[in-house]
Design a protein around this motif. Structure first.
Motif, PDB file in Angstrom:
ATOM      1  N   MET A   1      51.077  40.834  28.811  1.00 46.11           N
ATOM      2  CA  MET A   1      49.739  41.087  29.317  1.00 46.11           C
ATOM      3  C   MET A   1      49.170  42.342  28.662  1.00 46.11           C
ATOM      4  O   MET A   1      49.890  43.317  28.475  1.00 46.11           O
ATOM      5  N   THR A   2      47.903  42.299  28.377  1.00 44.65           N
ATOM      6  CA  THR A   2      47.246  43.476  27.820  1.00 44.65           C
ATOM      7  C   THR A   2      47.172  44.569  28.882  1.00 44.65           C
ATOM      8  O   THR A   2      47.316  44.305  30.084  1.00 44.65           O
ATOM      9  N   GLU A   3      46.915  45.801  28.436  1.00 46.31           N
ATOM     10  CA  GLU A   3      46.802  46.925  29.381  1.00 46.31           C
ATOM     11  C   GLU A   3      45.674  46.685  30.373  1.00 46.31           C
ATOM     12  O   GLU A   3      45.794  47.010  31.552  1.00 46.31           O
ATOM     13  N   ASN A   4      44.556  46.115  29.900  1.00 48.70           N
ATOM     14  CA  ASN A   4      43.430  45.838  30.787  1.00 48.70           C
ATOM     15  C   ASN A   4      43.825  44.865  31.901  1.00 48.70           C
ATOM     16  O   ASN A   4      43.494  45.069  33.066  1.00 48.70           O
ATOM     17  N   VAL A   5      44.545  43.810  31.534  1.00 45.86           N
ATOM     18  CA  VAL A   5      44.964  42.823  32.529  1.00 45.86           C
ATOM     19  C   VAL A   5      45.980  43.439  33.484  1.00 45.86           C
ATOM     20  O   VAL A   5      45.937  43.189  34.693  1.00 45.86           O
ATOM     21  N   LYS A   6      46.876  44.284  32.975  1.00 45.59           N
ATOM     22  CA  LYS A   6      47.836  44.962  33.855  1.00 45.59           C
ATOM     23  C   LYS A   6      47.117  45.815  34.891  1.00 45.59           C
ATOM     24  O   LYS A   6      47.510  45.844  36.063  1.00 45.59           O
ATOM     25  N   LYS A   7      46.044  46.494  34.493  1.00 47.30           N
ATOM     26  CA  LYS A   7      45.254  47.294  35.445  1.00 47.30           C
ATOM     27  C   LYS A   7      44.603  46.395  36.490  1.00 47.30           C
ATOM     28  O   LYS A   7      44.570  46.724  37.673  1.00 47.30           O
ATOM     29  N   LEU A   8      44.076  45.260  36.053  1.00 48.24           N
ATOM     30  CA  LEU A   8      43.488  44.295  36.995  1.00 48.24           C
ATOM     31  C   LEU A   8      44.538  43.824  37.997  1.00 48.24           C
ATOM     32  O   LEU A   8      44.279  43.776  39.207  1.00 48.24           O
ATOM     33  N   VAL A   9      45.728  43.483  37.505  1.00 52.52           N
ATOM     34  CA  VAL A   9      46.813  42.997  38.362  1.00 52.52           C
ATOM     35  C   VAL A   9      47.204  44.066  39.381  1.00 52.52           C
ATOM     36  O   VAL A   9      47.282  43.798  40.585  1.00 52.52           O
ATOM     37  N   GLU A  10      47.437  45.280  38.914  1.00 52.73           N
ATOM     38  CA  GLU A  10      47.865  46.360  39.811  1.00 52.73           C
ATOM     39  C   GLU A  10      46.818  46.640  40.888  1.00 52.73           C
ATOM     40  O   GLU A  10      47.150  46.861  42.057  1.00 52.73           O
ATOM     41  N   THR A  11      45.551  46.616  40.499  1.00 57.90           N
ATOM     42  CA  THR A  11      44.468  46.887  41.444  1.00 57.90           C
ATOM     43  C   THR A  11      44.338  45.754  42.453  1.00 57.90           C
ATOM     44  O   THR A  11      44.159  45.988  43.651  1.00 57.90           O
ATOM     45  N   ALA A  12      44.452  44.508  41.975  1.00 61.17           N
ATOM     46  CA  ALA A  12      44.400  43.360  42.889  1.00 61.17           C
ATOM     47  C   ALA A  12      45.536  43.437  43.906  1.00 61.17           C
ATOM     48  O   ALA A  12      45.327  43.193  45.097  1.00 61.17           O
ATOM     49  N   ILE A  13      46.728  43.796  43.451  1.00 63.31           N
ATOM     50  CA  ILE A  13      47.880  43.899  44.354  1.00 63.31           C
ATOM     51  C   ILE A  13      47.627  44.956  45.422  1.00 63.31           C
ATOM     52  O   ILE A  13      47.907  44.726  46.607  1.00 63.31           O
ATOM     53  N   ARG A  14      47.066  46.105  45.041  1.00 62.42           N
ATOM     54  CA  ARG A  14      46.756  47.134  46.050  1.00 62.42           C
ATOM     55  C   ARG A  14      45.760  46.609  47.073  1.00 62.42           C
ATOM     56  O   ARG A  14      45.891  46.867  48.273  1.00 62.42           O
ATOM     57  N   GLY A  15      44.757  45.875  46.609  1.00 58.73           N
ATOM     58  CA  GLY A  15      43.776  45.291  47.528  1.00 58.73           C
ATOM     59  C   GLY A  15      44.413  44.292  48.489  1.00 58.73           C
ATOM     60  O   GLY A  15      44.093  44.255  49.676  1.00 58.73           O
ATOM     61  N   ILE A  16      45.340  43.502  47.968  1.00 61.28           N
ATOM     62  CA  ILE A  16      46.052  42.517  48.801  1.00 61.28           C
ATOM     63  C   ILE A  16      46.915  43.229  49.836  1.00 61.28           C
ATOM     64  O   ILE A  16      46.888  42.913  51.028  1.00 61.28           O
ATOM     65  N   GLN A  17      47.669  44.223  49.381  1.00 62.26           N
ATOM     66  CA  GLN A  17      48.578  44.930  50.284  1.00 62.26           C
ATOM     67  C   GLN A  17      47.832  45.729  51.344  1.00 62.26           C
ATOM     68  O   GLN A  17      48.333  45.906  52.454  1.00 62.26           O
ATOM     69  N   GLU A  18      46.628  46.180  51.015  1.00 64.69           N
ATOM     70  CA  GLU A  18      45.805  46.928  51.976  1.00 64.69           C
ATOM     71  C   GLU A  18      45.555  46.102  53.241  1.00 64.69           C
ATOM     72  O   GLU A  18      45.476  46.640  54.342  1.00 64.69           O
ATOM     73  N   LYS A  19      45.444  44.776  53.078  1.00 70.74           N
ATOM     74  CA  LYS A  19      45.189  43.874  54.217  1.00 70.74           C
ATOM     75  C   LYS A  19      46.425  43.062  54.587  1.00 70.74           C
ATOM     76  O   LYS A  19      46.340  42.006  55.196  1.00 70.74           O
ATOM     77  N   LYS A  20      47.596  43.562  54.202  1.00 70.20           N
ATOM     78  CA  LYS A  20      48.886  42.980  54.589  1.00 70.20           C
ATOM     79  C   LYS A  20      49.104  41.561  54.059  1.00 70.20           C
ATOM     80  O   LYS A  20      49.780  40.749  54.682  1.00 70.20           O
ATOM     81  N   GLY A  21      48.531  41.266  52.870  1.00 70.32           N
ATOM     82  CA  GLY A  21      48.822  39.995  52.215  1.00 70.32           C
ATOM     83  C   GLY A  21      50.304  39.927  51.852  1.00 70.32           C
ATOM     84  O   GLY A  21      50.933  40.951  51.585  1.00 70.32           O
ATOM     85  N   LYS A  22      50.857  38.745  51.870  1.00 71.82           N
ATOM     86  CA  LYS A  22      52.306  38.555  51.682  1.00 71.82           C
ATOM     87  C   LYS A  22      52.606  37.639  50.498  1.00 71.82           C
ATOM     88  O   LYS A  22      51.737  36.941  49.995  1.00 71.82           O
ATOM     89  N   SER A  23      53.889  37.621  50.127  1.00 74.09           N
ATOM     90  CA  SER A  23      54.420  36.697  49.112  1.00 74.09           C
ATOM     91  C   SER A  23      53.587  36.725  47.833  1.00 74.09           C
ATOM     92  O   SER A  23      53.135  35.696  47.339  1.00 74.09           O
TER      93      SER A  23
END
Length: 120
Positions: A1-23
């Motif tokens: 994955m490019t650095e840009n996509v890695k940043k998108l992934v990491e940010t999306a994961i933080r957003g998911i975890q903020e609302k207790k998304g699982k799996s």
């Protein structure tokens, strides 16, 4: 994955975890034939309201941290499966039954899949 996509992934994961998304799974599709994006982030919420809240959180994190907006979001009408299109990354938020039924990760089984540990 490019650095840009890695940043998108990491940010999306933080957003998911903020609302207790699982799996949470990250599917790296870079370099695969016939794909529409470089990766998927797939997760689940326990209820339609949680699925909707996770989508809102991902959108807010992406906008505030990266200045990114999805080009399209579908599924908010019933919040059984919400798909968020960030061009190089698709974020999929499911209810557990819908995730089992559509089994996206199995469709892309040739791609490397990283499981993100749940935060309790």
């Amino acid at each position: 994955m490019t650095e840009n996509v890695k940043k998108l992934v990491e940010t999306a994961i933080r957003g998911i975890q903020e609302k207790k998304g699982k799996s949470i799974n990250v599917v790296d599709m870079e370099g695969m034939e016939g794909v529409i994006c470089q990766g998927f982030v797939v997760c689940e919420g326990n209820s339609p309201s949680q699925v909707s809240a996770i989508a809102d959180s991902v959108e807010e994190f992406m906008r505030k941290e990266l200045g990114e907006k999805p080009i399209r979001v579908v599924g908010l009408e019933n919040s059984i499966w919400v798909a968020m299109d960030y061009v190089d990354l698709m974020v999929h938020i499911f209810l557990p039954e819908a995730r089992d039924f559509y089994n996206l990760e199995e469709l892309w089984q040739d791609a490397p899949i990283t499981q993100v540990p749940d935060i309790d």
